[in-house]
Design a protein around this motif. Structure first.
Motif, PDB file in Angstrom:
ATOM      1  N   PHE A 268      36.886  56.378  51.254  1.00 26.21           N
ATOM      2  CA  PHE A 268      35.832  55.333  50.329  1.00 26.21           C
ATOM      3  C   PHE A 268      36.785  55.108  49.014  1.00 26.21           C
ATOM      4  O   PHE A 268      36.805  53.977  48.725  1.00 26.21           O
ATOM      5  N   ILE A 269      37.435  56.128  48.514  1.00 32.32           N
ATOM      6  CA  ILE A 269      38.010  56.056  47.285  1.00 32.32           C
ATOM      7  C   ILE A 269      39.226  54.948  47.510  1.00 32.32           C
ATOM      8  O   ILE A 269      39.549  54.133  46.783  1.00 32.32           O
ATOM      9  N   LYS A 270      39.968  55.003  48.655  1.00 34.07           N
ATOM     10  CA  LYS A 270      41.065  54.008  49.045  1.00 34.07           C
ATOM     11  C   LYS A 270      40.386  52.481  49.066  1.00 34.07           C
ATOM     12  O   LYS A 270      41.046  51.640  48.588  1.00 34.07           O
ATOM     13  N   GLU A 271      39.419  52.553  49.848  1.00 34.84           N
ATOM     14  CA  GLU A 271      38.626  51.175  49.702  1.00 34.84           C
ATOM     15  C   GLU A 271      38.385  50.726  48.454  1.00 34.84           C
ATOM     16  O   GLU A 271      38.738  49.568  48.299  1.00 34.84           O
ATOM     17  N   VAL A 272      37.794  51.352  47.450  1.00 34.71           N
ATOM     18  CA  VAL A 272      37.401  50.979  46.262  1.00 34.71           C
ATOM     19  C   VAL A 272      38.685  50.380  45.477  1.00 34.71           C
ATOM     20  O   VAL A 272      38.756  49.582  44.782  1.00 34.71           O
ATOM     21  N   CYS A 273      39.919  51.182  45.578  1.00 30.88           N
ATOM     22  CA  CYS A 273      41.262  51.028  44.764  1.00 30.88           C
ATOM     23  C   CYS A 273      41.546  49.618  45.268  1.00 30.88           C
ATOM     24  O   CYS A 273      41.965  48.944  44.402  1.00 30.88           O
ATOM     25  N   LEU A 274      41.694  49.526  46.569  1.00 31.09           N
ATOM     26  CA  LEU A 274      42.231  48.234  47.160  1.00 31.09           C
ATOM     27  C   LEU A 274      41.453  47.204  46.843  1.00 31.09           C
ATOM     28  O   LEU A 274      41.776  46.038  46.425  1.00 31.09           O
ATOM     29  N   LEU A 275      40.054  47.315  46.636  1.00 36.66           N
ATOM     30  CA  LEU A 275      39.191  46.056  46.105  1.00 36.66           C
ATOM     31  C   LEU A 275      39.380  45.725  44.859  1.00 36.66           C
ATOM     32  O   LEU A 275      39.555  44.610  44.492  1.00 36.66           O
ATOM     33  N   ILE A 276      39.718  46.721  43.948  1.00 35.22           N
ATOM     34  CA  ILE A 276      39.970  46.504  42.403  1.00 35.22           C
ATOM     35  C   ILE A 276      41.305  45.830  42.522  1.00 35.22           C
ATOM     36  O   ILE A 276      41.645  44.745  41.747  1.00 35.22           O
ATOM     37  N   LYS A 277      42.368  46.446  43.211  1.00 37.04           N
ATOM     38  CA  LYS A 277      43.693  45.781  43.085  1.00 37.04           C
ATOM     39  C   LYS A 277      43.785  44.124  43.693  1.00 37.04           C
ATOM     40  O   LYS A 277      44.705  43.608  43.110  1.00 37.04           O
ATOM     41  N   LYS A 278      43.168  44.085  44.850  1.00 35.06           N
ATOM     42  CA  LYS A 278      43.003  42.766  45.507  1.00 35.06           C
ATOM     43  C   LYS A 278      42.176  41.773  45.142  1.00 35.06           C
ATOM     44  O   LYS A 278      42.238  40.648  45.600  1.00 35.06           O
ATOM     45  N   CYS A 279      41.059  42.136  44.300  1.00 37.77           N
ATOM     46  CA  CYS A 279      40.068  41.139  44.135  1.00 37.77           C
ATOM     47  C   CYS A 279      40.309  40.072  43.000  1.00 37.77           C
ATOM     48  O   CYS A 279      41.329  40.059  42.314  1.00 37.77           O
ATOM     49  N   ARG A 280      39.543  39.068  43.220  1.00 35.81           N
ATOM     50  CA  ARG A 280      39.636  37.866  42.240  1.00 35.81           C
ATOM     51  C   ARG A 280      38.608  38.110  40.941  1.00 35.81           C
ATOM     52  O   ARG A 280      37.681  37.694  41.190  1.00 35.81           O
ATOM     53  N   PRO A 281      39.408  38.415  39.801  1.00 29.34           N
ATOM     54  CA  PRO A 281      38.245  38.353  38.647  1.00 29.34           C
ATOM     55  C   PRO A 281      37.920  37.036  38.189  1.00 29.34           C
ATOM     56  O   PRO A 281      38.431  36.090  38.547  1.00 29.34           O
ATOM     57  N   PRO A 282      36.831  36.913  37.564  1.00 33.52           N
ATOM     58  CA  PRO A 282      35.816  37.884  37.224  1.00 33.52           C
ATOM     59  C   PRO A 282      35.102  38.498  38.320  1.00 33.52           C
ATOM     60  O   PRO A 282      34.862  37.944  39.199  1.00 33.52           O
ATOM     61  N   LYS A 283      34.964  40.091  38.029  1.00 35.49           N
ATOM     62  CA  LYS A 283      34.517  40.551  39.222  1.00 35.49           C
ATOM     63  C   LYS A 283      33.546  41.803  38.832  1.00 35.49           C
ATOM     64  O   LYS A 283      34.036  42.583  37.910  1.00 35.49           O
ATOM     65  N   GLY A 284      32.547  42.311  39.230  1.00 42.39           N
ATOM     66  CA  GLY A 284      31.704  43.201  39.007  1.00 42.39           C
ATOM     67  C   GLY A 284      31.487  43.955  40.171  1.00 42.39           C
ATOM     68  O   GLY A 284      31.082  43.448  41.343  1.00 42.39           O
TER      69      GLY A 284
END
Length: 455
Positions: free
Chosen positions: A20-36
Motif C-alpha cells: 500500500f505504501i509503495k502504491e501511494v509513493c508511486l502515485l505521488i511520483k507519477k501523477c500530474r498535478p494539481p492533485k489531491g
C-alpha cells in the motif's frame, strides 16, 4: 522492557502494508498535478503512521526531525524531485483562516529544505529570497492584509478576516501564477519536480475549520507543481462537510458532501484492513514487549494462540495497543498470575488434536481484558456479580438480543446472530467479537472470572 505502548506515529509497518505504501509513493511520483490524494482510514487504524511512512519513503527523512529514529528503516522510493511538507491541521483548527498557517509552514519548510539540501541548481540566493518573499505577499493577501511572515501566531486575525474577507479584491490568477513560479524557483531542477504537501488529522478539526482549510487549499494551492495528500476518515469528513455546508435539510446531503470532497481529493485510497493473522501477529509483538517476565512466557504464548484461532481483535492498531497494555497491567498487578497445565478446550471448527487444544485460562484472561478495554458496562457488571459471566456466555449464542438480562450489552454491536455473521465495522471496538470463543468455551464459572476481574 517497556511497561506500556504509546500512540505515537511510527515508521514500523506493524500490519505489513508495504504494498500500500509503495502504491501511494508511486502515485505521488507519477501523477500530474494539481492533485489531491486522500488516505482514508477509520480513527485509530494508522493513518498518521501511513502518511509518515510515505513521507519517509519519498524523502529518507522524518518530519519530526530527530524525534523518530530513521536509522533502522530503509527508504526505497526516494525522489529528489519532490520536496515534502508536513502540516498537522488540528493544531491550527481554531485559527480564522487555517490556510494562512499552512502557507506559513510551506514557506518555512521550503526555506529549510533549500538551506540544508545540496543542489546543483543554477540560481542565485537572491532568487530564493525573492521566491520566499512571494509567499510573504500571498500570506498577507490570504490573511486579509493583516499578517506578515515574521508574525508567528495567526490567532488574532480570525475575527477581522471574517469581517473583511468579502471586501478584499483577490487577483486570483495573478496570485496563483506568482505562487507557482515561486515554488518552481525553489524546487530541484529535475524532471517533473513537485511539492508534496501532507495534511494530517484533517478529520479531527471542527467542521468549519476543515471546510476553511479545504477551501483555502483549492484557492491557493491548486497549482501545477503541488500534490496534496490528506490523511482522513472519509466518514468523519463527510459528516463535517454536511454540518459546515448546511446540508442537513437536503435528502441527498451525503451525496453532496462526497461530491465536494471529491473536488478536493480526486483519488481516495483506503488503508488496508488487517485480517485475523495480521492482527494476531501485531498483538503478539506488542504483548511480548510489555510482558517480559520469563515466568509469564507460557501464559503470553497461550493468549497469543487464542488470538491466532479466533478473530476477536478489532482491525485498529490503537485499540490493540490498549489491549496489550491492559494485559501487561494485569500481570504486573498480580505477579503470581500464572498458570500451566490448566484446563483446555478445543475450537469446534478444528480437528481434535493436541495442537488445537487451547488454554482456558488464557482465553478467559483475553476475554476479561477485551471487556475491560472495549465493553466497560459488561466488565463492571462482572466485577459486581462474577456469576453474570453465564449470561454473557448465553448472549454469545442468543437469538434474542433484546432480552432484559442483556441490558449491559444493549449498546454493543453484535457480530454474530446464532451461526450467522453480521455486517460490522471491522475497526470499531464497540463490536462484540467474542461470540465464537464464548460458544466454544461453553461454560465459565464465576470463580474462574474472579482470578482476572479482581485486578
Amino acid at each position: 522492557m517497556i511497561l506500556s505502548h504509546n500512540d505515537d506515529p511510527t515508521l514500523h509497518d506493524g500490519f505489513d502494508n508495504k504494498d500500500f505504501i509503495k502504491e501511494v509513493c508511486l502515485l505521488i511520483k507519477k501523477c500530474r498535478p494539481p492533485k489531491g490524494i486522500g488516505l482514508n482510514g477509520y480513527w485509530g487504524t494508522g493513518k498518521t503512521s501511513a502518511l509518515l511512512q510515505v513521507y519517509f519513503q519519498l524523502s529518507g527523512k522524518s518530519p519530526y526531525n530527530n524525534d523518530i529514529d530513521t536509522n533502522s528503516f530503509s527508504a526505497e522510493y526516494v525522489d529528489e524531485s519532490i520536496i515534502p511538507i508536513w502540516f498537522e491541521a488540528w493544531r491550527y483548527q481554531y485559527e480564522g483562516q487555517p490556510i494562512v498557517a499552512l502557507l506559513n509552514e510551506i514557506r518555512h519548510q521550503m526555506g529549510m529544505f533549500q538551506k540544508f539540501t545540496d543542489s546543483t541548481k543554477k540560481i542565485a540566493g537572491v532568487t530564493i529570497l525573492g521566491a520566499l518573499s512571494v509567499f510573504d505577499e500571498v500570506i498577507k493577501v490570504a490573511s486579509g492584509g493583516l499578517l506578515k511572515h515574521q508574525i508567528d501566531k495567526v490567532q488574532t486575525i480570525g475575527d477581522t478576516w471574517e469581517k473583511e474577507r468579502y471586501q478584499q479584491h483577490l487577483p486570483g490568477q495573478t496570485i496563483n501564477k506568482l505562487l507557482q513560479e515561486a515554488i518552481n524557483s525553489i524546487l530541484p531542477e529535475k524532471d517533473n519536480p513537485k511539492l508534496a504537501i501532507f495534511i494530517d488529522d484533517l478529520d479531527r478539526c471542527e467542521p468549519e475549520s476543515a471546510l476553511r482549510l479545504m477551501e483555502g487549499i483549492k484557492v491557493y494551492l491548486n497549482l501545477d507543481n503541488c500534490v496534496v495528500i490528506f490523511g482522513l476518515d472519509q466518514r468523519q469528513i463527510e459528516r463535517a462537510l454536511i454540518k459546515a455546508l448546511g446540508l442537513n435539510n437536503h435528502e441527498n446531503d451525503e451525496h453532496y458532501a462526497r461530491e465536494y470532497l471529491e473536488k478536493i481529493c480526486q483519488d481516495i485510497i483506503h488503508l488496508p484492513l488487517a485480517g485475523k493473522k495480521k492482527k494476531s501477529d501485531y498483538f503478539s509483538g506488542l504483548l511480548k514487549e510489555v510482558v517480559g517476565e520469563p515466568k509469564h512466557q507460557f501464559c503470553v504464548e497461550q493468549i497469543i494462540k487464542v488470538t491466532s484461532m479466533y478473530d476477536c481483535l478489532p482491525a485498529n492498531p490503537r485499540k490493540i495497543k490498549a489491549l496489550s497494555n491492559r494485559i501487561a497491567s494485569m500481570f504486573r498487578q498480580q505477579l503470581s498470575l500464572e498458570w500451566e497445565n490448566g484446563p483446555t478446550f478445543s475450537s469446534l471448527g478444528e480437528e481434535q488434536d493436541e495442537t488445537s487444544n487451547l488454554d482456558k485460562n488464557a482465553a478467559i484472561c483475553l476475554i476479561v481484558a477485551i471487556l475491560y478495554c472495549f465493553h466497560r458496562a459488561v466488565y463492571e457488571q462482572l466485577q459486581k456479580s462474577p456469576e453474570y459471566i453465564s449470561t454473557v456466555v448465553e448472549y454469545a449464542s442468543s437469538q434474542d438480543l433484546n432480552n432484559e438480562d442483556y441490558l449491559p450489552m444493549r449498546g454493543i454491536k453484535p457480530s454474530m446472530s446464532v451461526d450467522k455473521e453480521l455486517p460490522v465495522n471491522p475497526s470499531d471496538s464497540n463490536v462484540f467479537r467474542l461470540h465464537q470463543l464464548l460458544i466454544d468455551l461453553r461454560t465459565i464459572g464465576s470463580e474462574e472470572i474472579l482470578l482476572f476481574t479482581n485486578l
